[in-house]
Write a protein that holds these residues in place. Structure first.
Motif, PDB file in Angstrom:
ATOM      1  N   ILE A  59      -2.365 -11.285  -0.935  1.00 19.07           N
ATOM      2  CA  ILE A  59      -1.023 -11.710  -1.182  1.00 19.07           C
ATOM      3  C   ILE A  59      -0.071 -11.402   0.111  1.00 19.07           C
ATOM      4  O   ILE A  59      -0.347 -10.269   0.407  1.00 19.07           O
ATOM      5  CB  ILE A  59      -0.402 -10.971  -2.459  1.00 19.07           C
ATOM      6  CG1 ILE A  59      -1.142 -11.680  -3.365  1.00 19.07           C
ATOM      7  CG2 ILE A  59       1.180 -11.401  -2.548  1.00 19.07           C
ATOM      8  CD1 ILE A  59      -0.967 -10.828  -4.886  1.00 19.07           C
ATOM      9  N   HIS A  60       0.842 -12.193   0.470  1.00 19.56           N
ATOM     10  CA  HIS A  60       1.629 -11.969   1.406  1.00 19.56           C
ATOM     11  C   HIS A  60       3.172 -11.953   1.176  1.00 19.56           C
ATOM     12  O   HIS A  60       3.490 -12.875   0.429  1.00 19.56           O
ATOM     13  CB  HIS A  60       1.547 -12.956   2.667  1.00 19.56           C
ATOM     14  CG  HIS A  60       0.322 -13.040   3.591  1.00 19.56           C
ATOM     15  ND1 HIS A  60       0.350 -13.492   4.648  1.00 19.56           N
ATOM     16  CD2 HIS A  60      -0.924 -12.570   3.120  1.00 19.56           C
ATOM     17  CE1 HIS A  60      -1.018 -13.318   5.242  1.00 19.56           C
ATOM     18  NE2 HIS A  60      -1.904 -12.656   4.222  1.00 19.56           N
ATOM     19  N   GLU A  61       3.664 -10.693   1.575  1.00 17.08           N
ATOM     20  CA  GLU A  61       4.964 -10.637   0.995  1.00 17.08           C
ATOM     21  C   GLU A  61       5.987 -10.389   2.369  1.00 17.08           C
ATOM     22  O   GLU A  61       5.553  -9.399   3.378  1.00 17.08           O
ATOM     23  CB  GLU A  61       5.208  -9.378   0.038  1.00 17.08           C
ATOM     24  CG  GLU A  61       4.939  -9.813  -1.198  1.00 17.08           C
ATOM     25  CD  GLU A  61       5.497  -8.510  -2.338  1.00 17.08           C
ATOM     26  OE1 GLU A  61       6.601  -8.346  -2.690  1.00 17.08           O
ATOM     27  OE2 GLU A  61       4.810  -7.971  -2.648  1.00 17.08           O
ATOM     28  N   MET A  62       6.929 -10.842   2.381  1.00 10.90           N
ATOM     29  CA  MET A  62       7.743 -10.552   3.597  1.00 10.90           C
ATOM     30  C   MET A  62       9.284 -10.748   3.510  1.00 10.90           C
ATOM     31  O   MET A  62       9.855 -11.606   2.511  1.00 10.90           O
ATOM     32  CB  MET A  62       7.442 -11.690   4.618  1.00 10.90           C
ATOM     33  CG  MET A  62       6.102 -12.116   5.083  1.00 10.90           C
ATOM     34  SD  MET A  62       5.622 -13.625   5.438  1.00 10.90           S
ATOM     35  CE  MET A  62       5.400 -14.153   3.744  1.00 10.90           C
ATOM     36  N   LEU A  63       9.902  -9.915   4.192  1.00 10.73           N
ATOM     37  CA  LEU A  63      11.653 -10.065   4.288  1.00 10.73           C
ATOM     38  C   LEU A  63      11.716 -10.679   5.614  1.00 10.73           C
ATOM     39  O   LEU A  63      11.197 -10.246   6.523  1.00 10.73           O
ATOM     40  CB  LEU A  63      11.999  -8.394   4.102  1.00 10.73           C
ATOM     41  CG  LEU A  63      11.772  -7.847   2.818  1.00 10.73           C
ATOM     42  CD1 LEU A  63      12.132  -6.257   2.835  1.00 10.73           C
ATOM     43  CD2 LEU A  63      12.630  -8.598   1.687  1.00 10.73           C
ATOM     44  N   ILE A  64      12.544 -11.888   5.461  1.00 16.15           N
ATOM     45  CA  ILE A  64      12.866 -12.730   6.665  1.00 16.15           C
ATOM     46  C   ILE A  64      14.281 -12.844   6.629  1.00 16.15           C
ATOM     47  O   ILE A  64      14.967 -12.817   5.850  1.00 16.15           O
ATOM     48  CB  ILE A  64      11.916 -13.959   6.220  1.00 16.15           C
ATOM     49  CG1 ILE A  64      10.524 -13.815   5.953  1.00 16.15           C
ATOM     50  CG2 ILE A  64      12.193 -14.980   7.605  1.00 16.15           C
ATOM     51  CD1 ILE A  64       9.705 -15.046   5.589  1.00 16.15           C
ATOM     52  N   VAL A  65      14.563 -12.593   8.161  1.00 18.07           N
ATOM     53  CA  VAL A  65      15.888 -12.993   8.491  1.00 18.07           C
ATOM     54  C   VAL A  65      15.926 -13.941   9.470  1.00 18.07           C
ATOM     55  O   VAL A  65      15.114 -14.075  10.516  1.00 18.07           O
ATOM     56  CB  VAL A  65      16.523 -11.652   9.186  1.00 18.07           C
ATOM     57  CG1 VAL A  65      17.923 -12.004   9.596  1.00 18.07           C
ATOM     58  CG2 VAL A  65      16.571 -10.504   8.284  1.00 18.07           C
ATOM     59  N   ILE A 103       7.147 -14.794  -0.918  1.00 17.88           N
ATOM     60  CA  ILE A 103       5.570 -14.276  -1.112  1.00 17.88           C
ATOM     61  C   ILE A 103       4.941 -15.613  -1.131  1.00 17.88           C
ATOM     62  O   ILE A 103       5.362 -16.830  -1.834  1.00 17.88           O
ATOM     63  CB  ILE A 103       5.611 -13.895  -2.546  1.00 17.88           C
ATOM     64  CG1 ILE A 103       6.451 -12.540  -2.703  1.00 17.88           C
ATOM     65  CG2 ILE A 103       4.327 -13.482  -2.986  1.00 17.88           C
ATOM     66  CD1 ILE A 103       6.824 -12.112  -4.234  1.00 17.88           C
ATOM     67  N   THR A 104       3.576 -15.425  -0.607  1.00 17.84           N
ATOM     68  CA  THR A 104       2.801 -16.483  -0.504  1.00 17.84           C
ATOM     69  C   THR A 104       1.404 -15.921  -0.652  1.00 17.84           C
ATOM     70  O   THR A 104       1.108 -14.808  -0.411  1.00 17.84           O
ATOM     71  CB  THR A 104       3.054 -17.607   0.667  1.00 17.84           C
ATOM     72  OG1 THR A 104       2.068 -18.817   0.319  1.00 17.84           O
ATOM     73  CG2 THR A 104       2.464 -16.862   1.818  1.00 17.84           C
ATOM     74  N   LYS A 105       0.334 -16.852  -0.636  1.00 19.79           N
ATOM     75  CA  LYS A 105      -1.150 -16.720  -0.995  1.00 19.79           C
ATOM     76  C   LYS A 105      -1.431 -16.374   0.514  1.00 19.79           C
ATOM     77  O   LYS A 105      -1.376 -17.151   1.396  1.00 19.79           O
ATOM     78  CB  LYS A 105      -1.777 -17.747  -1.846  1.00 19.79           C
ATOM     79  CG  LYS A 105      -3.188 -17.384  -2.127  1.00 19.79           C
ATOM     80  CD  LYS A 105      -3.784 -18.703  -2.642  1.00 19.79           C
ATOM     81  CE  LYS A 105      -5.315 -18.434  -2.772  1.00 19.79           C
ATOM     82  NZ  LYS A 105      -6.049 -19.585  -3.136  1.00 19.79           N
ATOM     83  N   GLY A 106      -2.556 -15.431   0.440  1.00 14.50           N
ATOM     84  CA  GLY A 106      -3.131 -15.126   1.680  1.00 14.50           C
ATOM     85  C   GLY A 106      -4.596 -15.599   1.816  1.00 14.50           C
ATOM     86  O   GLY A 106      -4.873 -15.783   0.676  1.00 14.50           O
TER      87      GLY A 106
END
Length: 181
Positions: free
Chosen positions: A52-58, A134-137
């Motif tokens: 699972i990939h979780e990111m805070l993106i700006v 959030i996306t699948k890794g």
């Protein structure tokens, strides 16, 4: 919060228990302004191999995200700050849907999930957009298909023309959205 820089735009959190504060977001916003492509992401997963990939993106206004789709990877998107339109395309580059999004207090949808492999991009409406994705890794470049009908993100004159054409198409279509100037 302890972070490790992967490249100009990507940082990984090294803490075992991850906490992100307003001051952390403020720092990310400042850093996004000085990156070449005007974007930055803070990965809260440990590596590209995680399931699972979780990111805070700006992203800064006018950041170009080349339309793309993910094979066998759902994507969830939660706006924390700012406004953006999520643009969904068919395989030929025709508009399917425009989703106006904003932070919770805006009254607009603040969350969407794209479970299918559809081409999508963002038109950022605010000066800064902060979102949680959030996306699948694991991450494999081959799992992302770049739209062949969209200009390369290294070709600024072409992608600016593409964005202007896209804005005109949206304005002329049945989609009721407010476009950036």
């Amino acid at each position: 919060m302890q972070t490790k820089q992967f490249n100009e735009e990507v940082y990984y959190v090294e803490d075992s228990i991850i906490k992100v504060s307003g001051s952390d977001i403020a720092l990310l916003k400042k850093q996004a302004l000085i990156t070449q492509r005007k974007r930055i992401r803070l990965c809260t997963h440990k590596s590209i191999d995680d399931e699972i990939h979780e990111m805070l993106i700006v992203h800064v206004r006018d950041t170009y995200i080349r339309p793309h789709k993910h094979l066998s990877k759902p994507e969830s998107f939660h706006v924390i700050e700012g406004r953006a339109d999520v643009i969904i395309f068919d395989d030929n580059g025709n508009l399917i849907e425009v989703i106006q999004m904003g932070e919770y207090a805006s009254g607009l949808p603040f969350y969407y999930r794209l479970p299918e492999p559809l081409f999508h991009t963002l038109l950022i409406q605010s000066d800064i957009l902060v979102f949680h994705e959030i996306t699948k890794g694991p991450f494999k470049r081959s799992d992302t298909i770049i739209a062949p009908w969209a200009p390369d993100d290294n070709n600024e004159p072409d992608y600016k023309a593409f964005l202007n054409t896209l804005k005109k198409k949206i304005k002329e279509s049945a989609f009721d959205v407010t476009l950036p100037a």
